[in-house]
Scaffold this active site. Structure first.
Site, PDB file in Angstrom:
ATOM      1  N   HIS A  72     -14.977  27.745 -15.076  1.00 40.10           N
ATOM      2  CA  HIS A  72     -15.264  28.130 -16.460  1.00 40.10           C
ATOM      3  C   HIS A  72     -15.027  29.626 -16.647  1.00 40.10           C
ATOM      4  O   HIS A  72     -15.545  30.435 -15.888  1.00 40.10           O
ATOM      5  CB  HIS A  72     -16.724  27.829 -16.811  1.00 40.10           C
ATOM      6  CG  HIS A  72     -17.003  26.374 -16.989  1.00 40.10           C
ATOM      7  ND1 HIS A  72     -18.135  25.904 -17.618  1.00 40.10           N
ATOM      8  CD2 HIS A  72     -16.292  25.281 -16.635  1.00 40.10           C
ATOM      9  CE1 HIS A  72     -18.106  24.578 -17.629  1.00 40.10           C
ATOM     10  NE2 HIS A  72     -17.007  24.173 -17.033  1.00 40.10           N
ATOM     11  N   TYR A 201     -25.776  27.744 -24.140  1.00 42.68           N
ATOM     12  CA  TYR A 201     -27.168  28.202 -24.047  1.00 42.68           C
ATOM     13  C   TYR A 201     -27.663  28.369 -25.489  1.00 42.68           C
ATOM     14  O   TYR A 201     -27.131  29.211 -26.221  1.00 42.68           O
ATOM     15  CB  TYR A 201     -27.267  29.548 -23.345  1.00 42.68           C
ATOM     16  CG  TYR A 201     -27.022  29.509 -21.844  1.00 42.68           C
ATOM     17  CD1 TYR A 201     -25.739  29.540 -21.310  1.00 42.68           C
ATOM     18  CD2 TYR A 201     -28.099  29.453 -20.956  1.00 42.68           C
ATOM     19  CE1 TYR A 201     -25.532  29.517 -19.937  1.00 42.68           C
ATOM     20  CE2 TYR A 201     -27.898  29.434 -19.577  1.00 42.68           C
ATOM     21  CZ  TYR A 201     -26.611  29.461 -19.079  1.00 42.68           C
ATOM     22  OH  TYR A 201     -26.415  29.440 -17.716  1.00 42.68           O
ATOM     23  N   PRO A 293     -34.379  29.645 -13.863  1.00 40.82           N
ATOM     24  CA  PRO A 293     -32.991  29.181 -13.753  1.00 40.82           C
ATOM     25  C   PRO A 293     -32.053  29.631 -14.877  1.00 40.82           C
ATOM     26  O   PRO A 293     -30.847  29.391 -14.796  1.00 40.82           O
ATOM     27  CB  PRO A 293     -33.130  27.652 -13.763  1.00 40.82           C
ATOM     28  CG  PRO A 293     -34.431  27.378 -14.417  1.00 40.82           C
ATOM     29  CD  PRO A 293     -35.322  28.539 -14.102  1.00 40.82           C
ATOM     30  N   LYS A 297     -28.965  31.958 -11.059  1.00 36.96           N
ATOM     31  CA  LYS A 297     -28.800  32.860  -9.912  1.00 36.96           C
ATOM     32  C   LYS A 297     -29.423  32.354  -8.609  1.00 36.96           C
ATOM     33  O   LYS A 297     -29.126  32.894  -7.539  1.00 36.96           O
ATOM     34  CB  LYS A 297     -29.433  34.232 -10.227  1.00 36.96           C
ATOM     35  CG  LYS A 297     -28.705  35.004 -11.293  1.00 36.96           C
ATOM     36  CD  LYS A 297     -27.402  35.567 -10.753  1.00 36.96           C
ATOM     37  CE  LYS A 297     -26.512  36.086 -11.852  1.00 36.96           C
ATOM     38  NZ  LYS A 297     -25.177  35.524 -11.857  1.00 36.96           N
ATOM     39  N   TYR A 385     -23.576  37.696 -15.310  1.00 37.95           N
ATOM     40  CA  TYR A 385     -23.489  36.237 -15.166  1.00 37.95           C
ATOM     41  C   TYR A 385     -22.518  35.847 -14.060  1.00 37.95           C
ATOM     42  O   TYR A 385     -22.813  34.959 -13.257  1.00 37.95           O
ATOM     43  CB  TYR A 385     -23.065  35.617 -16.513  1.00 37.95           C
ATOM     44  CG  TYR A 385     -23.297  34.127 -16.572  1.00 37.95           C
ATOM     45  CD1 TYR A 385     -24.566  33.605 -16.843  1.00 37.95           C
ATOM     46  CD2 TYR A 385     -22.255  33.220 -16.356  1.00 37.95           C
ATOM     47  CE1 TYR A 385     -24.786  32.247 -16.882  1.00 37.95           C
ATOM     48  CE2 TYR A 385     -22.467  31.857 -16.400  1.00 37.95           C
ATOM     49  CZ  TYR A 385     -23.741  31.379 -16.668  1.00 37.95           C
ATOM     50  OH  TYR A 385     -23.963  30.023 -16.708  1.00 37.95           O
TER      51      TYR A 385
HETATM   52  P1  FAD Z   1     -34.120  25.253  -0.745  1.00 37.45           P
HETATM   53  O1  FAD Z   1     -32.947  24.680  -1.424  1.00 37.45           O
HETATM   54  O2  FAD Z   1     -35.460  25.049  -1.356  1.00 37.45           O
HETATM   55  O3  FAD Z   1     -34.113  24.682   0.740  1.00 37.45           O
HETATM   56  C1  FAD Z   1     -35.218  24.797   1.592  1.00 37.45           C
HETATM   57  C2  FAD Z   1     -35.190  23.669   2.591  1.00 37.45           C
HETATM   58  O4  FAD Z   1     -36.269  23.831   3.519  1.00 37.45           O
HETATM   59  C3  FAD Z   1     -35.396  22.307   1.933  1.00 37.45           C
HETATM   60  O5  FAD Z   1     -34.417  21.407   2.393  1.00 37.45           O
HETATM   61  C4  FAD Z   1     -36.799  21.899   2.366  1.00 37.45           C
HETATM   62  O6  FAD Z   1     -36.931  20.500   2.468  1.00 37.45           O
HETATM   63  C5  FAD Z   1     -36.915  22.600   3.704  1.00 37.45           C
HETATM   64  N1  FAD Z   1     -38.286  22.885   4.122  1.00 37.45           N
HETATM   65  C6  FAD Z   1     -39.341  23.278   3.366  1.00 37.45           C
HETATM   66  N2  FAD Z   1     -40.439  23.448   4.114  1.00 37.45           N
HETATM   67  C7  FAD Z   1     -40.083  23.176   5.399  1.00 37.45           C
HETATM   68  C8  FAD Z   1     -40.791  23.180   6.620  1.00 37.45           C
HETATM   69  N3  FAD Z   1     -42.078  23.511   6.688  1.00 37.45           N
HETATM   70  N4  FAD Z   1     -40.115  22.847   7.743  1.00 37.45           N
HETATM   71  C9  FAD Z   1     -38.800  22.511   7.704  1.00 37.45           C
HETATM   72  N5  FAD Z   1     -38.084  22.493   6.555  1.00 37.45           N
HETATM   73  C10 FAD Z   1     -38.716  22.817   5.418  1.00 37.45           C
HETATM   74  N6  FAD Z   1     -31.328  27.379  -9.627  1.00 37.45           N
HETATM   75  C11 FAD Z   1     -30.362  27.505 -10.538  1.00 37.45           C
HETATM   76  O7  FAD Z   1     -29.603  28.465 -10.461  1.00 37.45           O
HETATM   77  N7  FAD Z   1     -30.226  26.558 -11.542  1.00 37.45           N
HETATM   78  C12 FAD Z   1     -31.059  25.467 -11.630  1.00 37.45           C
HETATM   79  O8  FAD Z   1     -30.910  24.629 -12.513  1.00 37.45           O
HETATM   80  C13 FAD Z   1     -32.084  25.316 -10.684  1.00 37.45           C
HETATM   81  N8  FAD Z   1     -32.918  24.247 -10.728  1.00 37.45           N
HETATM   82  C14 FAD Z   1     -33.909  24.143  -9.787  1.00 37.45           C
HETATM   83  C15 FAD Z   1     -34.795  23.055  -9.808  1.00 37.45           C
HETATM   84  C16 FAD Z   1     -35.842  22.944  -8.884  1.00 37.45           C
HETATM   85  C17 FAD Z   1     -36.796  21.755  -8.929  1.00 37.45           C
HETATM   86  C18 FAD Z   1     -35.987  23.941  -7.897  1.00 37.45           C
HETATM   87  C19 FAD Z   1     -37.136  23.842  -6.889  1.00 37.45           C
HETATM   88  C20 FAD Z   1     -35.087  25.010  -7.858  1.00 37.45           C
HETATM   89  C21 FAD Z   1     -34.045  25.128  -8.793  1.00 37.45           C
HETATM   90  N9  FAD Z   1     -33.129  26.190  -8.769  1.00 37.45           N
HETATM   91  C22 FAD Z   1     -32.179  26.320  -9.688  1.00 37.45           C
HETATM   92  C23 FAD Z   1     -33.126  27.185  -7.734  1.00 37.45           C
HETATM   93  C24 FAD Z   1     -32.141  26.845  -6.618  1.00 37.45           C
HETATM   94  O9  FAD Z   1     -31.996  25.472  -6.512  1.00 37.45           O
HETATM   95  C25 FAD Z   1     -32.704  27.487  -5.373  1.00 37.45           C
HETATM   96  O10 FAD Z   1     -32.670  28.891  -5.586  1.00 37.45           O
HETATM   97  C26 FAD Z   1     -31.963  27.118  -4.089  1.00 37.45           C
HETATM   98  O11 FAD Z   1     -32.218  25.773  -3.753  1.00 37.45           O
HETATM   99  C27 FAD Z   1     -32.435  28.032  -2.949  1.00 37.45           C
HETATM  100  O12 FAD Z   1     -31.885  27.585  -1.737  1.00 37.45           O
HETATM  101  P2  FAD Z   1     -32.680  27.751  -0.395  1.00 37.45           P
HETATM  102  O13 FAD Z   1     -31.773  27.239   0.666  1.00 37.45           O
HETATM  103  O14 FAD Z   1     -33.227  29.121  -0.300  1.00 37.45           O
HETATM  104  O15 FAD Z   1     -33.971  26.827  -0.543  1.00 37.45           O
HETATM  105  C1  PHB Z   2     -26.930  23.463 -14.273  1.00 40.55           C
HETATM  106  O1  PHB Z   2     -25.785  23.040 -14.534  1.00 40.55           O
HETATM  107  O2  PHB Z   2     -27.750  22.786 -13.642  1.00 40.55           O
HETATM  108  C2  PHB Z   2     -27.343  24.809 -14.750  1.00 40.55           C
HETATM  109  C3  PHB Z   2     -26.436  25.595 -15.430  1.00 40.55           C
HETATM  110  C4  PHB Z   2     -26.812  26.841 -15.872  1.00 40.55           C
HETATM  111  C5  PHB Z   2     -28.095  27.307 -15.641  1.00 40.55           C
HETATM  112  C6  PHB Z   2     -28.994  26.525 -14.950  1.00 40.55           C
HETATM  113  C7  PHB Z   2     -28.620  25.266 -14.507  1.00 40.55           C
HETATM  114  O3  PHB Z   2     -28.452  28.535 -16.107  1.00 40.55           O
END
Ligand code: FAD
Ligand code: PHB
Length: 390
Positions: A72, A201, A293, A297, A385
């Site tokens: 995009h 948005y 979200p 980021k 962005y």
């Molecule tokens: P995570 O993806 O959380 O991975 C952590 C991993 O550690 C998981 O697999 C978990 O199961 C594992 N874990 C946890 N505790 C333990 C333990 N004690 N022992 C072993 N393993 C463990 N960001 C956006 O930009 N747009 C969005 O739309 C968006 N939606 C989101 C929706 C939700 C419900 C959540 C929670 C987050 C969202 N985010 C979004 C944020 C984005 O998804 C996260 O920033 C991203 O997943 C971070 O990656 P990570 O690897 O740091 O953590």
């Molecule tokens: C998504 O596609 O899930 C999405 C896109 C933009 C955002 C957050 C989530 O700011």
């Protein structure tokens, strides 16, 4: 059992780090408490910055993303009944983002790591971190009813906001910054063609809404909802009627409805701990910081952290240098705080605040009008962005 780096968590941060280390000839073991299907099915973010896309290509896991991801070059800001395009490409001298679901990134990283026989242990429990301030830390855990101990040189805490790593650090060693917002997002995936090729948005009197997508036939849509709403409070009819009220324009085609096949509510939190390190434990991704979200980021920051950590560990093992590891937290936090500010600003500009007496609403409209009418303001938004250079 011994490894060089024990990685807690198989999210984007932990998995990408295991690949970065493997490419440097550094051994790691990933410990994940969920099963593989759960981790691969968890629907979250969708927007990849170019730096994230580049890293996935460098790791040799970008092939499906190149085929299925949607590039995009702009997005829309909608308010007061009008839609305005922000031309990211033109405003940033060629920048773009890629829409590709986080769980697809996770699937690609897991498949490639298992093909290389890289150890990922799913369904471990009772993970406990020991000896963080000594030379030889260890991770104890249970798997299949048996107790195990993994000794290592370093631990990467990539276990997300609710993980065990951050809470293993003694109270007093970390400073915590936090902001909770008075609303949440209800997000859905639906079999419906996105109404627009680019994200919309929308700021509306009824609250924020976002049209995003996963493919030409799958829409990803969000509506702002009260913090304490439960998913059961939202029938399909109510979801679609709010989305139409907030996203449809008087003079354009409405958004497309379709069967909803995934739904969830996400609370909003800005959170940072400093430093992102204690002894031999390094925190990365959501374990160290979260953003609302709205700025898309979260996953991009997680990937940016492990790029820094991977390079610092490579300098330690191959050149005997500790300086990059010592600078890890400060290096990451500069990007983290920029993203915290941007995510807070986007969130503040685009949501209805329940306690607003009208003043904030007027400020938000002023901010939006300025953003779409000043090239400097639009360029600043676009630059943030698409993300900072690595
Ligand atoms: P995570 O993806 O959380 O991975 C952590 C991993 O550690 C998981 O697999 C978990 O199961 C594992 N874990 C946890 N505790 C333990 C333990 N004690 N022992 C072993 N393993 C463990 N960001 C956006 O930009 N747009 C969005 O739309 C968006 N939606 C989101 C929706 C939700 C419900 C959540 C929670 C987050 C969202 N985010 C979004 C944020 C984005 O998804 C996260 O920033 C991203 O997943 C971070 O990656 P990570 O690897 O740091 O953590
Ligand atoms: C998504 O596609 O899930 C999405 C896109 C933009 C955002 C957050 C989530 O700011």
């Amino acid at each position: 059992m011994h490894t060089q780096v024990a990685i807690i968590g198989a999210g984007p941060a932990g998995l990408a780090l295991s690949h970065l280390l493997a490419r440097q000839g550094i051994e790691s073991v990933v410990l994940e408490h969920r099963d593989r299907a759960y981790v691969e099915g968890r629907v979250r973010a969708g927007v990849l910055e170019q730096g994230t896309v580049d890293l996935l290509h460098e790791l040799g896991v970008g092939e499906r993303m190149a085929r299925e991801g949607l590039v995009h070059r702009g997005f829309h800001l909608q308010f007061a009944g009008e839609r305005h395009r922000v031309d990211m490409h033109e405003l940033t001298g060629g920048g773009a983002i890629t829409v590709y679901g986080q769980q697809e990134v996770v699937k690609d990283l897991i498949a490639a790591r298992l093909r290389q026989n890289g150890p990922i242990r799913f369904e471990v429990s009772d993970v406990a971190l020991h000896g963080l301030d000594g030379e030889r830390p260890a991770v104890r855990f249970r798997q299949g009813g048996e107790a195990h101990e993994l000794t290592c040189d370093y631990i990467a805490g990539c276990d997300g906001f609710h993980g065990v790593s951050r809470s293993s650090i003694p109270a007093g060693a970390l400073r915590t910054y936090q902001k909770i917002y008075p609303f949440a997002w209800l997000g859905i995936l639906a079999h419906a063609a996105p109404a627009s090729d680019e994200l919309i948005y929308a700021y509306h009197e009824r609250g924020f809404a976002l049209q995003s997508m996963r493919s030409p036939t799958v829409s990803r849509l969000y509506v702002q909802c009260p913090l304490d709403d439960r998913i059961e409070d939202w029938s399909d009819d109510r979801i679609w009627s709010e989305l139409h009220a907030r996203l449809d324009l008087a003079d354009g085609p409405p958004i497309n409805d379709g069967p909803i096949f995934e739904r969830g509510i996400t609370a909003f939190r800005s959170f940072v701990v400093e430093p992102m390190q204690f002894g031999r434990l390094f925190l990365a991704g959501d374990a160290a910081h979260t953003v609302p979200p709205t700025g898309a980021k979260g996953m991009n920051l997680a990937i940016a952290d492990v790029r820094v950590l991977g390079a610092a560990l490579a300098a330690r093992y191959h050149e005997g240098r500790d300086d990059l590891l010592q600078a890890y937290s400060a290096t990451c936090l500069r990007r983290v705080w920029r993203a915290e500010h941007f995510s807070w600003s986007m969130t503040s500009m685009l949501h209805r605040f329940p306690d607003d007496d009208g003043f904030q609403h007027q400020l938000q409209l002023a901010h939006l009008r300025y953003t779409v009418s000043s090239r400097a303001a639009a360029a600043s938004l676009a630059e943030n962005y698409i993300g900072l250079a690595p």
